[in-house]
Design an enzyme around this catalytic site. Structure first.
Site, mmCIF file in Angstrom:
data_model
loop_
_atom_site.group_PDB
_atom_site.id
_atom_site.type_symbol
_atom_site.label_atom_id
_atom_site.label_comp_id
_atom_site.label_asym_id
_atom_site.label_seq_id
_atom_site.Cartn_x
_atom_site.Cartn_y
_atom_site.Cartn_z
ATOM 1 N N LYS A 224 0.845 -1.204 0.000
ATOM 2 C CA LYS A 224 0.000 0.000 0.000
ATOM 3 C C LYS A 224 0.877 1.249 0.000
ATOM 4 C CE LYS A 224 -1.841 3.053 2.724
ATOM 5 N NZ LYS A 224 -1.970 4.135 1.774
ATOM 6 N N GLU B 14 9.312 17.273 14.374
ATOM 7 C CA GLU B 14 9.692 17.167 12.961
ATOM 8 C C GLU B 14 8.815 18.097 12.118
ATOM 9 O OE1 GLU B 14 8.746 13.566 10.696
ATOM 10 O OE2 GLU B 14 10.854 13.500 10.154
ATOM 11 N N GLU C 100 9.837 2.574 10.479
ATOM 12 C CA GLU C 100 10.817 3.650 10.277
ATOM 13 C C GLU C 100 10.019 4.943 10.282
ATOM 14 O OE1 GLU C 100 13.916 3.426 10.412
ATOM 15 O OE2 GLU C 100 14.261 1.305 10.017
ATOM 16 N N CYS D 4 13.509 12.031 5.967
ATOM 17 C CA CYS D 4 13.524 11.662 7.389
ATOM 18 C C CYS D 4 14.919 11.838 7.966
ATOM 19 C CB CYS D 4 13.039 10.238 7.553
ATOM 20 S SG CYS D 4 13.844 9.139 6.407
HETATM 21 P P1 NAD Z 1 2.042 8.973 7.141
HETATM 22 O O1 NAD Z 1 2.307 8.359 8.458
HETATM 23 O O2 NAD Z 1 0.986 9.988 7.027
HETATM 24 O O3 NAD Z 1 1.689 7.855 6.063
HETATM 25 C C1 NAD Z 1 2.529 6.750 5.818
HETATM 26 C C2 NAD Z 1 1.697 5.626 5.220
HETATM 27 O O4 NAD Z 1 0.790 5.128 6.208
HETATM 28 C C3 NAD Z 1 0.839 6.049 4.028
HETATM 29 O O5 NAD Z 1 0.827 5.016 3.072
HETATM 30 C C4 NAD Z 1 -0.529 6.214 4.668
HETATM 31 O O6 NAD Z 1 -1.587 6.085 3.750
HETATM 32 C C5 NAD Z 1 -0.522 5.076 5.671
HETATM 33 N N1 NAD Z 1 -1.509 5.214 6.744
HETATM 34 C C6 NAD Z 1 -2.079 6.348 7.231
HETATM 35 N N2 NAD Z 1 -2.962 6.044 8.209
HETATM 36 C C7 NAD Z 1 -2.938 4.704 8.362
HETATM 37 C C8 NAD Z 1 -3.622 3.792 9.214
HETATM 38 N N3 NAD Z 1 -4.504 4.205 10.109
HETATM 39 N N4 NAD Z 1 -3.352 2.479 9.092
HETATM 40 C C9 NAD Z 1 -2.444 2.038 8.194
HETATM 41 N N5 NAD Z 1 -1.783 2.842 7.347
HETATM 42 C C10 NAD Z 1 -2.010 4.165 7.433
HETATM 43 O O7 NAD Z 1 3.453 9.553 6.646
HETATM 44 P P2 NAD Z 1 3.757 10.401 5.312
HETATM 45 O O8 NAD Z 1 3.205 11.777 5.542
HETATM 46 O O9 NAD Z 1 3.376 9.659 4.092
HETATM 47 O O10 NAD Z 1 5.345 10.446 5.313
HETATM 48 C C11 NAD Z 1 6.090 11.399 6.016
HETATM 49 C C12 NAD Z 1 6.680 10.802 7.280
HETATM 50 O O11 NAD Z 1 7.451 9.661 6.955
HETATM 51 C C13 NAD Z 1 7.624 11.719 7.999
HETATM 52 O O12 NAD Z 1 7.344 11.725 9.387
HETATM 53 C C14 NAD Z 1 8.993 11.115 7.762
HETATM 54 O O13 NAD Z 1 9.950 11.382 8.736
HETATM 55 C C15 NAD Z 1 8.681 9.682 7.670
HETATM 56 N N6 NAD Z 1 9.710 8.958 6.951
HETATM 57 C C16 NAD Z 1 10.559 8.147 7.657
HETATM 58 C C17 NAD Z 1 11.563 7.454 7.030
HETATM 59 C C18 NAD Z 1 12.483 6.573 7.806
HETATM 60 O O14 NAD Z 1 13.040 5.676 7.223
HETATM 61 N N7 NAD Z 1 12.664 6.772 9.088
HETATM 62 C C19 NAD Z 1 11.725 7.564 5.649
HETATM 63 C C20 NAD Z 1 10.856 8.396 4.955
HETATM 64 C C21 NAD Z 1 9.843 9.076 5.622
#
Ligand code: NAD
Length: 478
Positions: A172, A380, A247, A281
């Site tokens: 997903k 963040e 992550e 990130c």
């Molecule tokens: P997000 O948490 O909003 O979404 C991530 C994923 O989770 C998406 O596919 C989203 O649709 C899904 N999701 C949302 N609600 C959910 C639920 N209730 N159940 C299951 N899945 C759900 O994050 P984002 O805005 O897409 O990405 C940005 C974040 O990602 C930042 O905080 C960034 O730091 C982090 N990030 C971390 C790393 C790492 O490796 N540490 C790498 C890249 C991004």
């Protein structure tokens, strides 16, 4: 415009809704239309993966290696086209987009090779005449949930090891970037995998994401995204005994010591904090600078940031693309206001910019005169916004660097072996960089952090086997 559909049980399937994917450099440009799946369709995909699991677990290493090699080779051959799609839908510059596509191809090729050398051990037992074997077996069906900021590399570094170690997948992607996920799936669908081994279900987190989290047939969930969603993922997975890997965010420190080479430090800080529009990130959002170099560092940073070209991600010469969407832009502006109210000085940037096309352009913002207790240094932001924290010496710099709820990456710029070595040993981060930006990592070594940034085994490189396999210990009396 043709609808790009989900891929479930080896078929392309319509959804229940359509997601229009907009270019953040030009919101008049519709990148494509993508089918959003329902919860029930996600469940069908999970069933298909579950049915395919025994067959794929029994596939030969060569079969797995061939499929992964074919996928990786096609991505590399089409890196320019895929990189362009990535930049158009996510907003990082074209060279960054092409670089990310290349990385995805290399990851598939790396795991093609790993598929034929799945590790195991054979030892003598402590009992006479008995042998002990330790083998690794697939986990089963894995749910892969990814964020928007690395729309092809993060899916690649989850999908490739999952397949190499014999698992079936329900993938997903984030709602904002279905284009790269769909293009990757189209390549995977032609790689000879049996039906059901790989499934793409685009859709909302609350629908498709939760179907994955709550299905008893999904044995493991790998998630990258925000801390807030990550906590929900962990609770759901742990409560039903599924394996989980998270992550999440970062608030990564970059220490600059008096003895640093100024050009190296400014180069690393500009890249680490602002490239990819600061939406990494691993971005260096806290620049911790000792007193003797502080003013020269800030002066050079301000000059460099003023000169950066912020424009359409696809235009030649653009150095910083747009922010990904309106809601992320609102968040960036909100934090810039919070920083001002907390008493920080906005030394440069933080302004909405108009370009030839309607897009989410923001000039790179640098705060000075900040303390590590300010919200802009604790939470963040995930945009082109960084802060300078002035400290008196190395000891204070290290203490400030470690004073955070996160622990993904960290960096130090210094010409002193003593401080570089001490920092590598004592920084509470999963990845430490010396005289390099905190962002930008290799594809063949572990990736991940500590504290609030990560949970569970590492991703990437050979360490990926820890999450995507389960260990069996077998005893034989000859
Ligand atoms: P997000 O948490 O909003 O979404 C991530 C994923 O989770 C998406 O596919 C989203 O649709 C899904 N999701 C949302 N609600 C959910 C639920 N209730 N159940 C299951 N899945 C759900 O994050 P984002 O805005 O897409 O990405 C940005 C974040 O990602 C930042 O905080 C960034 O730091 C982090 N990030 C971390 C790393 C790492 O490796 N540490 C790498 C890249 C991004």
């Amino acid at each position: 415009m043709a609808l790009n559909r989900n891929y479930i049980a080896g078929d392309w399937v319509d959804g229940v809704d359509v997601n229009r994917n907009l270019n953040p450099s030009n919101t008049n440009d519709v990148v494509g239309e993508y089918a959003r799946a329902s919860r029930a369709q996600a469940e069908t995909a999970i069933e298909a993966a579950s049915a395919a699991a025994p067959g794929w677990a029994a596939a030969t290493p060569q079969q797995r290696a061939d499929a992964l090699d074919m996928i990786g080779s096609e991505i590399l051959a089409r890196k320019d086209e895929l990189g362009k799609l990535l930049s158009r839908e996510e907003g990082k510059t074209l060279p960054e987009g092409v670089g990310e596509a290349m990385r995805a191809g290399q990851i598939f090729r790396f795991f093609a090779a790993e598929a034929v050398r799945v590790p195991g051990e054979k030892l003598a037992s402590t009992r006479p005449g008995v042998d002990v074997e330790i083998t690794r077996e697939p986990v089963g069906v894995v749910g892969l949930i990814t964020p928007w900021n690395f729309p092809i590399a993060i899916p690649a570094w989850k999908i490739a090891p999952a397949l190499a170690y014999g698992n079936c997948i329900v993938f997903k992607p984030a709602d904002l970037v279905p284009g790269c996920a769909w293009a990757l799936t189209e390549i995977i669908a032609r790689s000879g995998l049996p039906k059901g081994v790989f499934n793409l279900v685009m859709g909302r987190g609350a629908e498709v994401g939760e179907a994955i989290l709550n299905s008893p047939k999904v044995a493991a969930v790998s998630f990258t995204g925000s801390v807030e969603t990550g906590r929900k993922v962990a609770l759901a997975a742990v409560s039903r005994g599924a394996k989980v890997q998270l992550e999440m965010g970062g608030k990564n420190p970059m220490v600059v010591l008096d003895d640093a080479d100024l050009g190296t430090a400014v180069g690393a800080a500009v890249n680490g904090a602002f490239f990819s529009t600061g939406q990494r990130c691993t971005a260096s959002s806290r620049l911790i600078v000792t007193a003797g170099i502080h003013d020269r560092f800030v002066g050079a940073m301000v000059e460099k940031l003023k000169a950066l070209k912020v424009d359409d991600a696809l235009k030649a010469g653009t150095e910083i693309g747009p922010v990904v969407d309106q809601s992320q832009l609102d968040q960036d502006m909100r934090y810039i206001e919070i920083g001002r109210r907390e008493g920080a000085t906005l030394a440069v940037g933080g302004e909405r910019l108009n370009r030839d096309t309607p897009g989410f352009y923001l000039s790179p913002a640098l705060f000075t005169g900040t303390t590590n207790q300010m919200r802009i240094n604790r939470e963040e932001i995930f945009g082109p916004v960084a802060s300078v924290v002035r400290v008196k010496d190395y000891d204070e710099a290290l203490a400030v660097a470690n004073d955070t709820d996160f622990g993904l990456s960290s960096g130090i710029c210094t010409t002193s072996l003593k401080y570089a070595s001490h920092f590598k040993r004592n920084s509470q981060a999963g990845m430490v960089m010396v005289n390099l930006p905190t962002a930008g990592v290799d594809y063949h070594v572990p990736f991940g952090g500590r504290k609030g940034s990560s949970y569970g085994p590492r991703e990437q490189g050979r360490y990926a086997a820890e999450f995507y396999t389960t260990v069996k210990t077998a005893y034989t009396m000859a």
